[in-house]
Design a protein around this motif. Structure first.
Motif, PDB file in Angstrom:
ATOM      1  N   THR A  29       0.765  -1.135   0.057  1.00 27.78           N
ATOM      2  CA  THR A  29       0.086  -0.199   0.062  1.00 27.78           C
ATOM      3  C   THR A  29       0.982   1.231   0.086  1.00 27.78           C
ATOM      4  O   THR A  29       1.695   1.379   0.729  1.00 27.78           O
ATOM      5  CB  THR A  29      -0.923   0.115   1.189  1.00 27.78           C
ATOM      6  OG1 THR A  29      -1.761  -1.033   1.368  1.00 27.78           O
ATOM      7  CG2 THR A  29      -1.764   1.109   1.250  1.00 27.78           C
ATOM      8  N   ALA A  32      -0.188   8.117  -2.429  1.00 26.16           N
ATOM      9  CA  ALA A  32      -0.423   8.716  -3.835  1.00 26.16           C
ATOM     10  C   ALA A  32       0.742   9.681  -4.211  1.00 26.16           C
ATOM     11  O   ALA A  32       1.107  10.237  -3.393  1.00 26.16           O
ATOM     12  CB  ALA A  32      -1.833   9.176  -3.895  1.00 26.16           C
ATOM     13  N   TYR A  43      -3.027   4.063  -2.035  1.00 27.58           N
ATOM     14  CA  TYR A  43      -4.032   3.196  -2.904  1.00 27.58           C
ATOM     15  C   TYR A  43      -2.974   1.391  -2.755  1.00 27.58           C
ATOM     16  O   TYR A  43      -1.761   1.406  -2.388  1.00 27.58           O
ATOM     17  CB  TYR A  43      -3.540   3.534  -4.440  1.00 27.58           C
ATOM     18  CG  TYR A  43      -4.200   4.689  -4.747  1.00 27.58           C
ATOM     19  CD1 TYR A  43      -5.604   4.809  -5.036  1.00 27.58           C
ATOM     20  CD2 TYR A  43      -3.567   5.919  -4.610  1.00 27.58           C
ATOM     21  CE1 TYR A  43      -6.095   5.977  -5.092  1.00 27.58           C
ATOM     22  CE2 TYR A  43      -4.325   7.144  -4.851  1.00 27.58           C
ATOM     23  CZ  TYR A  43      -5.574   7.222  -5.160  1.00 27.58           C
ATOM     24  OH  TYR A  43      -6.290   8.345  -5.245  1.00 27.58           O
ATOM     25  N   ALA A 111      -4.795   1.953  -9.504  1.00 22.56           N
ATOM     26  CA  ALA A 111      -5.878   2.580  -8.831  1.00 22.56           C
ATOM     27  C   ALA A 111      -5.808   3.995  -8.763  1.00 22.56           C
ATOM     28  O   ALA A 111      -6.773   4.757  -8.765  1.00 22.56           O
ATOM     29  CB  ALA A 111      -5.897   2.169  -7.103  1.00 22.56           C
ATOM     30  N   GLU A 112      -4.727   4.614  -8.575  1.00 25.86           N
ATOM     31  CA  GLU A 112      -4.449   6.231  -8.620  1.00 25.86           C
ATOM     32  C   GLU A 112      -4.863   6.636  -9.938  1.00 25.86           C
ATOM     33  O   GLU A 112      -5.582   7.746 -10.170  1.00 25.86           O
ATOM     34  CB  GLU A 112      -3.063   6.825  -8.181  1.00 25.86           C
ATOM     35  CG  GLU A 112      -3.119   8.155  -8.082  1.00 25.86           C
ATOM     36  CD  GLU A 112      -1.954   8.845  -7.506  1.00 25.86           C
ATOM     37  OE1 GLU A 112      -1.826   9.864  -7.270  1.00 25.86           O
ATOM     38  OE2 GLU A 112      -0.934   7.902  -7.201  1.00 25.86           O
ATOM     39  N   HIS A 115      -8.603   6.459 -10.454  1.00 26.08           N
ATOM     40  CA  HIS A 115      -9.366   7.750  -9.618  1.00 26.08           C
ATOM     41  C   HIS A 115      -9.016   8.938 -10.475  1.00 26.08           C
ATOM     42  O   HIS A 115      -9.973   9.712 -10.476  1.00 26.08           O
ATOM     43  CB  HIS A 115      -8.421   7.555  -8.141  1.00 26.08           C
ATOM     44  CG  HIS A 115      -9.181   8.643  -7.135  1.00 26.08           C
ATOM     45  ND1 HIS A 115      -8.965   8.633  -5.970  1.00 26.08           N
ATOM     46  CD2 HIS A 115     -10.272   9.395  -7.282  1.00 26.08           C
ATOM     47  CE1 HIS A 115      -9.543   9.319  -5.177  1.00 26.08           C
ATOM     48  NE2 HIS A 115     -10.469   9.958  -6.243  1.00 26.08           N
TER      49      HIS A 115
END
Length: 269
Positions: A29, A32, A43, A111-112, A115
């Motif tokens: 994890t 960002a 993320y 994931a970023e 987003h």
């Protein structure tokens, strides 16, 4: 003074995609790249994503992967990274050549990137000058004497074409962290979309519906302006409703179901 408060962002995906919880496959994890303020957005990077970055179109080496994970540079960083990959059963090839060089996309986790696509969707919906673009296109069309204006009268035909294109694009969702994947029966299309997704970390795939909606609205706007200002009688237009238009509510209904999964956060250590 920096705060130690961190939160993992989940379900931050654009309209029309089904969320998938990545919590069961976390490799690491990370904070960002675009995190701002006192709270650090984080993320999850999954084992599958690390495999895609190492053995997909980018073929990142262990040092580049460590940099992407924002790890502190250390003497045996590459060796540590390779050991962790082996523990997670990710194929490690010491001799393959990296196929991508530093750019703005390479630094983003999937994931970023997704987003960012969600934020772009909102911006396009609220601020993209659809009406102004449609007006400009219509003006150029009507001023150009070589253009066959009748081709611009059939808004239904244009919409049917865009629906067909949208159907093909939505039929394939390559593996992307936080999103349920799906494949079409066309293996070549699946491979092409997967390569494109890996090259853009999912961003290129999930922004497609955003631009499809905007371009469809522009096209329909152009047709309406040309038809209205050329005083085209209603009987000139086709009164038969295309089959795809009848089925459209079903597509919209499915999209609305996925929207219910709102962005959420999980506090992490």
């Amino acid at each position: 003074m920096e705060s130690d408060s961190k939160r993992a962002i989940l379900k931050a995906i654009p309209t029309g995609f089904q969320p998938e919880d990545p919590s069961n496959d976390i490799f690491e994890t990370i904070v960002a790249r675009n995190s701002m303020g006192e709270v650090f957005n984080c993320y999850h990077i999954t084992t599958a994503e690390v495999d895609r970055r190492s053995n997909g179109v980018e073929r990142l080496n262990s040092s580049s992967l460590a940099t992407t994970l924002r790890r502190t540079k250390q003497k045996n960083g590459g060796e540590t990274m390779r050991r962790q990959m082996k523990e997670k059963e990710i194929p490690v090839n010491l001799y393959h050549r990296q196929e991508v060089f530093p750019n703005k996309i390479i630094a983003l986790s999937e994931a970023e990137a997704v987003h960012m696509a969600k934020d772009l969707e909102k911006i396009v919906k609220e601020d993209y000058p659809v009406k102004e673009i449609a007006r400009e296109v219509a003006n150029e069309v009507m001023e150009d004497g070589s253009v066959d204006l009748e081709q611009f009268f059939d808004a239904d035909g244009f919409k049917e074409c865009m629906e067909a294109l949208g159907g093909v694009l939505s039929a394939v969702v390559p593996p992307i962290t936080g999103i349920c994947a799906k494949a079409s029966k066309n293996e070549e299309l699946n491979l092409g979309m997967e390569n494109f997704s890996q090259a853009t970390h999912g961003f290129g795939i999930v922004v497609q519906p955003t631009w499809m909606r905007a371009l469809t609205e522009i096209g329909e706007g152009v047709c309406k302006i040309v038809k209205d200002e050329m005083n085209v009688p209603e009987e000139v237009m086709s009164t038969e409703t295309p089959k795809v238009i009848v089925e459209a509510p079903k597509v919209v209904e499915e999209a609305e179901v996925t929207v219910e999964s709102e962005e959420s956060v999980v506090v992490v250590d």
